[in-house]
Every structure is written in structure tokens, then in C-alpha cells.
Write an enzyme that holds these catalytic residues in place. Structure first.
Site, PDB file in Angstrom:
ATOM      1  N   ASP A 180       0.865  -1.422   0.017  1.00  0.00           N
ATOM      2  CA  ASP A 180      -0.021  -0.001  -0.251  1.00  0.00           C
ATOM      3  C   ASP A 180       0.917   1.025  -0.032  1.00  0.00           C
ATOM      4  OD1 ASP A 180      -3.006  -0.893   0.460  1.00  0.00           O
ATOM      5  OD2 ASP A 180      -1.665  -2.243   1.615  1.00  0.00           O
TER       6      ASP A 180
ATOM      7  N   ASP B  26      -1.602  -2.119  -4.376  1.00  0.00           N
ATOM      8  CA  ASP B  26      -1.848  -0.740  -4.405  1.00  0.00           C
ATOM      9  C   ASP B  26      -0.326   0.102  -4.273  1.00  0.00           C
ATOM     10  OD1 ASP B  26      -4.362  -0.950  -4.107  1.00  0.00           O
ATOM     11  OD2 ASP B  26      -4.368  -0.402  -2.095  1.00  0.00           O
TER      12      ASP B  26
ATOM     13  N   HIS C 213      -6.672  -0.711  -5.642  1.00  0.00           N
ATOM     14  CA  HIS C 213      -6.523   0.490  -6.359  1.00  0.00           C
ATOM     15  C   HIS C 213      -6.059   0.504  -7.860  1.00  0.00           C
ATOM     16  CE1 HIS C 213      -7.416   3.950  -3.429  1.00  0.00           C
ATOM     17  NE2 HIS C 213      -7.475   2.965  -2.596  1.00  0.00           N
TER      18      HIS C 213
END
Length: 709
Positions: free
Chosen positions: A34, A74, A140
Site C-alpha cells: 500500500d 496498491d 486501487h
């Protein structure tokens, strides 16, 4: 063993144990998740935060001589990153992963099974790769669009990363391991890129998720990396289906690396059943101003050696500090209508928070200076902190949050988001948003606190068009899928395409099946058809957990053959029930057919449901799996989700008043062992005698398939 490096060959970051360079049998992995590169890139103050944190993480891997980098999804914040963002990311990967050094491990599984290019990038004769970068996709940066590609595919075709964990057929998810070998250490890495949580939850319940293991699994250390919502408990006693439970994962795993969750829980924690360890590195940049983002961010250096591992958390000092506090106006003694007094009180509180943030900036700058320079440029700690004051204002007049924040321009990085007003919840969660579907009114209270991700789009859709607002032609679940694609994957034609497909399908159904003669009869038939489709989708989403589905795929698919496992791998079906120890291990598995493989395929298999208890014949005479010895556990491990949540909340509250300490490294932790003696010193796990004892006491695997006679 030390490989030549471009910068600071003799220096190591403080606290990363890189002075103990990995030997010929130790596989060192840098784990991060992330990174959200490109987050707020147009913000003049915070635009470079995510990129700087990623570069610091890559510097840690370079200086500590990591054998490979493993990213948990991500990497990018946007599904379609900007050219500048993509260019800078590719430039960083070239600087920190390419070089003249040798790769000390070997990928022994078939690369054509795991990678779309059919090879690992360090095997490309046109590339000089020193530290291979492996990654899965997140929610994402997942594949989408007509080409069904994502940004990771661009990095892979450029030779900068190895992208794996992508599954085309969501009706039959087969997770094949990536097998790595270094000296006498052998590691199997199972990658699972992000799949919509509700869909993956149903797939686990319907036994549509299968794992393939090496032929001799006892010789391998099994690591799984995934990017999904993690189960945090049931709200109001209702089990959540928008997450993955630890009990769903197979028991033969030794270590699970959990992406998507931004809370940094980098020290290994035992799973609820004590069968494997879980590491949750968290994000490297604060994308939301929540308590979970307030702690000190880390990446993890994991050393794997002959069935044991240790985790060394390395703090990221370039992450912008976040200071959060809560204030209840009813406890301040102020008058409810005295807005000037409220303004002054909140200003004083924010001034105190800014002072605390500035002190944290100075502390991180000193730590970063002590670590030294390990790249082509010297990194710096952001000067301005993030500040968030949550104000519970039930019964009090409020002030303009944007006007209030203007006085802190140049002192904080988020002047427009300093204040967050919310009301005391009455019987529900504090700050839950109010969504009403009455007429043309869609009321959502502004600037309210909600859960980790706030109110989701699908919740607004369902509540707004429920009852009298119910759609008469378009089924709501499919509309929700189209809106998700439009918003999160930036597919501008998703809604238009969905409406066109539904209208055409409805017209065909009416023309072929209808015997109605009047306009009103046709309208009623269309409404009935839409309602039937809606109920079928909702039943598919809700039927699994309520009926304990373990019966397998629909009977109409039973005649189709199941795909053969790859060479050298053994197929392992996984089952899941409500009970933590439930797993169907001995019963034969129905053959699976192929459904729609592309992302966004509508409809879910509605398998026949049946709750059955396992008999004693389902298991061989194997000793039950025992929990790891107590000295090998993290010192304050929590066995319940509620207790873990309370401890996390307490730690966040303490962090707001004192600097967040860096996580300490762990000793070498053993694999699961039955009747293991008291843990010896960490280094003793490297001895030949201890290794022989460890192997002799290893229990038979409870997850092994029962051989048919």
C-alpha cells in the site's frame, strides 16, 4: 556473499540488522504494501509524500542486501496513474532494482505458470537485475478496461517487476505457488491479487478457491500474500461478508502477509487458530486521517532459513507525522451558542497539536540523519505535520471548518481538514452517515466520521433506491457493479454499457417469452423480471454463510473436468465453515467447470447448500496440531479480535500523546510443531542438531488429502 552495491557498500541502516548479511541459506525479503504512489500528487505540500516513502523503502532494501522485494498491492493510488507518476516510479525501480550484482536465489517453479511473460525478469538476457521486484495488484491498481490490463503489466513488460497473483477465472480460483530456492532453504509464495471481497467470500464458501502445493510440502516454507479486507469482528452480531476471515485460509501456511489494511501491525501475530503467523505491514503513506494511520509506519525485513523466520521492522522516517485528538464540547463547560469561545478553545487545542507534530518532525529528522544516505539523493522529513481534531458537537453550534483552517496555512499540511465535526450516535456507531431515500432527497451529513472506509457507494445506492424508489428495469446489484467500475477503475462507459446490455436483454426476453397484449401487462412483466434478477443476486450473496455452504459448485457443472494442476504441484481444495476449525479435508471434490472469467462477470453460482458434520473417517490417525510454544509467540499476543481491537485503540490513544516508538525485531520463530520443547535461544534454530530435532518432531499434515482406496 555480499553483492556489490552502488552506494555505501559498508553502511547499514540503524536497527535493521543488515550487519548480519544473509548467508548462503538465508533468503532475505523486503516486504511493503500500500505505497499509493500518486496520492495527492497535485497537492503542492503533500504531492511527493508517497514517492519519498517508496524511495526510502527501496533504500532500506538496497542497503540491507535484500534478495528480493515483495509488494502486497496498491503500488499506485490511481487505477490509471499519471505519466509523471508512472515515469518517476519506473525511474526509482531502475535505480534500486537493476545493477551488476548477482541474484542469489533461484525460481524453481515454471515461470510460465506465474508470469504473463513466461520468465522472471532477472532471467531476461537484456536486463541486469540485482534485486528482483515481485508484486500483486490491489484494489486501487487492479486490471480493468477492454484490455484487462493494469499499471503492473506496464512495469512487467518493461522488465522492472514480476507481476503474479492474477486470476482470470473467478468461478474457479486456483492459487499456484511461486517456488524459490536458496541454498538449503526452500520457500513457496502464494499470491492472491485483490478480488472484490464479497465475491471472494462467496468463492471460499462455495469451495471455488483451490491451492496447489509442492509434491513434498514438508520441505517448503509456505508464505501467502494477499490484498483483501481483514475480518475485524462482527458489528451488531452480524457476520460481515465484505472481508476475508483468517479461518478461510488453509492451515498448511506458515506465514501470511496481509495487504490492503493500512494499520501497521508489522510484528508477527498468531492466527486465531494458532496455525500460522500474520504480518500486516500497513501503508507507507497516510491516505486518510484516521487513528489507524497515526502510528509510525514500517516496512518488514523477513529472513527465512530452513523452516524458521524472523521479522525485523524498519521504520520509515520520511512519512509525514499525523497528530490526532478528540474533544467533546459538552465536557468543556462552554455555552452551546458561544461560537467565539468554541473557536478560541479549538484554536488552543490545535496549537498544542501543532507543537507536538513539530517535535515529532525534529525527532524523525534526527533518526533519518543517523541512518545516513543510501541513494543518489538525500531524503528529508516533511516539515509540516498533518493535524486532525475530531469534535463531538451534539447540541452545540458549529463553525466553518475551512474558515477555521485558514489561520493554520503554512503551519500544517492539511489546513482544510483540521476539524472534523460529528454528533454522538444514538444507538449506532458514532458519526455514521445518514442516508435517506425520500423523494428526490439524498441526505448525507457533511464531515461525519464513519468506519475505516466511510460509507460505501453500494450502501448509498441500496438505501436510496429501496422501497418506493426501487428500480423497475435495472437490477440494483448489477448497477452497483457498474458504478464501482465507473468510480474506482475510471471506466467512463461502464454505466452506459450496463444500461444498454440490460435494456437489450429485457427487450429480447419480452419478445421471446411474453404473451402479454397490453402495455400495462408488459410493464408488469418487465418489473417482475427485474425483481427476479435482483432477488437471485441477493440470494447468491447472502446464502453462503447462513447455510454453511460446503457442498461445492452447481450440479450442472459437475460433468466438466477440473483443470489439471501444474507439474510438480498437488491440488488442495479449501473449505470453510463458521467454526474456526472447520474444513472438509477428506471428502471427494466435485469437478469444477469454467464460468465467466473476466472481471465484473455478473451472477454468482448458487450451489446446493448443505450443512454436514465431519465424521472421524475424514481424518487419518494424525496427532492434533498444537499451538506454537509460548516463548516463540509475540510477548503480548491477543487471541481475540475484540481484545486486539481494544489494544490497537489504546495504542493509538497513547501515540497521540507521545512519539510512536519503532517496532523491535523478533527472534527467529519456528514453524508449527507438535509437543515442541521449550524454545531455545534464537540462534540455536540454525544449528544442525536443532534442525534435525525440528524435522523429527514435525507432525503429519492435517490438511493432506485422504487417499482414496
Amino acid at each position: 556473499f555480499p553483492r556489490p552495491g552502488h552506494w555505501h557498500a559498508g553502511s547499514v541502516p540503524a536497527g535493521c540488522m543488515a550487519d548480519e548479511l544473509p548467508d548462503a541459506d538465508t533468503l532475505r525479503i523486503l516486504v511493503l504494501t500500500d505505497t499509493h504512489v500518486g496520492y495527492s500528487e497535485k497537492d503542492k505540500v503533500r504531492g511527493k509524500d508517497a514517492m519519498d516513502s517508496l524511495e526510502e523503502a527501496l533504500q532500506v532494501g538496497k542497503s540491507s542486501k535484500a534478495d528480493l522485494i515483495l509488494h502486497g498491492g496498491d503500488l499506485f493510488h490511481d487505477n490509471k496513474p499519471s505519466r509523471g507518476c508512472l515515469y518517476r516510479t519506473m525511474d526509482l525501480l531502475r535505480q534500486y532494482t537493476l545493477g551488476s550484482g548477482e541474484v542469489a536465489f533461484e525460481v524453481v517453479s515454471d515461470p510460465a505458470v506465474s508470469f504473463s511473460r513466461g520468465m522472471v525478469n532477472y532471467q531476461d538476457p537484456n536486463m541486469n537485475v540485482e534485486c528482483p521486484f515481485f508484486m500483486i495488484h490491489g484494489n486501487h491498481d487492479d486490471p480493468g478496461g477492454e484490455s484487462n490490463l493494469c499499471a503492473a503489466n506496464l512495469l512487467e513488460v518493461a522488465g522492472l517487476c514480476n507481476y503474479f497473483g492474477r486470476h482470470e477465472d473467478l468461478e474457479d480460483i486456483v492459487i499456484r505457488p511461486l517456488l524459490l530456492s536458496k541454498g538449503r532453504s526452500q520457500v513457496a509464495i502464494y499470491g492472491l491479487g485483490n478480488i472484490r471481497d464479497e465475491r471472494l467470500h462467496r468463492a471460499f464458501q462455495a469451495r471455488k478457491v483451490r491451492f496447489e502445493t509442492p509434491v513434498d510440502p514438508d520441505k517448503w516454507f509456505h508464505v501467502m500474500i494477499l490484498h483483501q479486507n481483514r475480518h475485524k469482528g462482527s458489528k451488531g452480531g452480524v457476520p460481515s461478508k465484505a472481508c476475508i476471515h483468517e479461518e478461510m485460509l488453509p492451515s498448511f501456511l506458515d506465514l501470511v502477509i496481509w495487504g490492503h489494511e493500512h494499520d501497521c501491525q508489522v510484528k508477527p501475530q498468531e492466527s486465531l487458530r494458532g496455525e500460522f503467523y500474520v504480518i500486516q505491514p500497513g501503508s507507507s503513506v497516510a491516505t486518510s486521517l484516521t487513528p489507524g494511520e497515526a502510528g509510525l509506519k514500517h516496512v518488514a525485513l523477513i529472513d527465512l532459513k530452513q523452516g524458521v523466520f524472523r521479522c525485523n521492522p524498519v521504520p520509515l522516517w520520511t512519512v509525514r507525522p499525523l497528530v490526532m485528538r478528540d474533544i467533546v464540547l459538552s465536557e468543556t463547560g462552554l455555552l452551546k451558542t458561544d461560537t467565539q469561545a468554541i473557536w478560541n478553545a479549538l484554536t488552543s487545542e490545535v496549537d498544542s497539536m501543532i507543537t507536538q507534530g513539530e517535535e515529532e518532525v525534529q525527532r524523525r529528522a534526527k533518526e533519518l540523519e543517523a541512518r545516513g544516505k543510501f541513494g543518489p539523493r538525500k531524503l528529508e522529513v516533511p516539515k509540516l505535520p498533518l493535524v486532525r481534531l475530531r469534535v463531538e458537537h451534539s447540541g452545540f453550534d458549529t463553525i466553518s471548518a475551512s474558515t477555521f483552517g485558514n489561520q493554520f496555512v503554512g503551519r500544517v499540511a492539511n489546513p482544510d481538514e483540521v476539524l472534523l465535526f460529528h454528533r454522538k450516535g444514538g444507538g449506532g456507531a458514532v458519526g455514521s452517515r445518514k442516508v435517506q431515500g425520500l423523494g428526490d432527497v439524498l441526505e448525507i451529513e457533511e464531515n461525519l466520521v464513519s468506519g475505516d472506509d466511510g460509507v460505501k457507494i453500494q450502501d448509498i445506492i441500496y438505501k436510496y433506491i429501496d422501497g418506493e424508489q426501487n428500480l423497475q428495469v435495472l437490477p440494483e446489484p448489477d448497477l452497483n457493479d457498474a458504478v464501482q467500475s465507473f468510480v474506482h477503475r475510471a471506466e467512463p462507459c461502464a454505466i452506459e454499457r450496463f444500461v444498454k446490455e440490460v435494456v437489450e436483454a429485457t427487450n429480447q426476453a419480452v419478445l421471446k417469452e411474453s404473451r402479454a397484449v397490453g402495455e400495462e401487462e408488459i410493464r408488469v412483466q418487465i418489473q417482475d423480471r427485474a425483481e427476479t434478477l435482483r432477488q437471485q443476486r441477493l440470494a447468491a450473496a447472502q446464502g453462503g454463510a447462513e447455510q454453511g455452504s460446503l457442498s461445492g459448485p452447481p450440479t450442472e457443472r459437475a460433468s466438466q473436468a477440473k483443470p489439471e494442476p501444474a507439474a510438480g504441484l498437488v491440488d488442495e481444495p479449501i473449505g470453510f465453515e463458521d467454526a474456526p476449525t472447520a474444513a472438509v479435508l477428506g471428502e471427494p471434490e466435485a469437478a469444477r467447470g469454467r464460468g465467466r472469467g473476466g472481471r465484473g462477470g455478473r451472477g454468482g453460482a448458487r450451489a446446493g447448500r448443505g450443512r454436514g458434520k465431519r465424521s472421524a473417517d475424514d481424518f487419518d490417525d494424525r496427532p492434533p496440531k498444537q499451538p506454537r510454544n509460548s516463548q516463540a509467540r509475540p510477548p503480548d499476543s491477543q487471541r481475540s479480535v475484540a481484545a486486539a481491537g481494544a489494544a490497537a485503540a489504546a495504542s493509538v490513544a497513547a501515540a497521540s500523546a507521545a512519539p510512536a516508538p519503532a517496532a523491535s525485531p523478533t527472534p527467529f520463530l519456528p514453524r508449527r510443531a507438535a509437543n515442541a520443547p521449550a524454545a531455545a535461544p534464537a540462534d540455536s534454530f540454525f544449528g544442525e542438531e536443532s534442525q534435525a530435532s525440528q524435522r523429527s518432531q514435525a507432525p503429519k499434515r492435517q490438511w493432506a488429502l485422504k487417499m482414496s482406496s
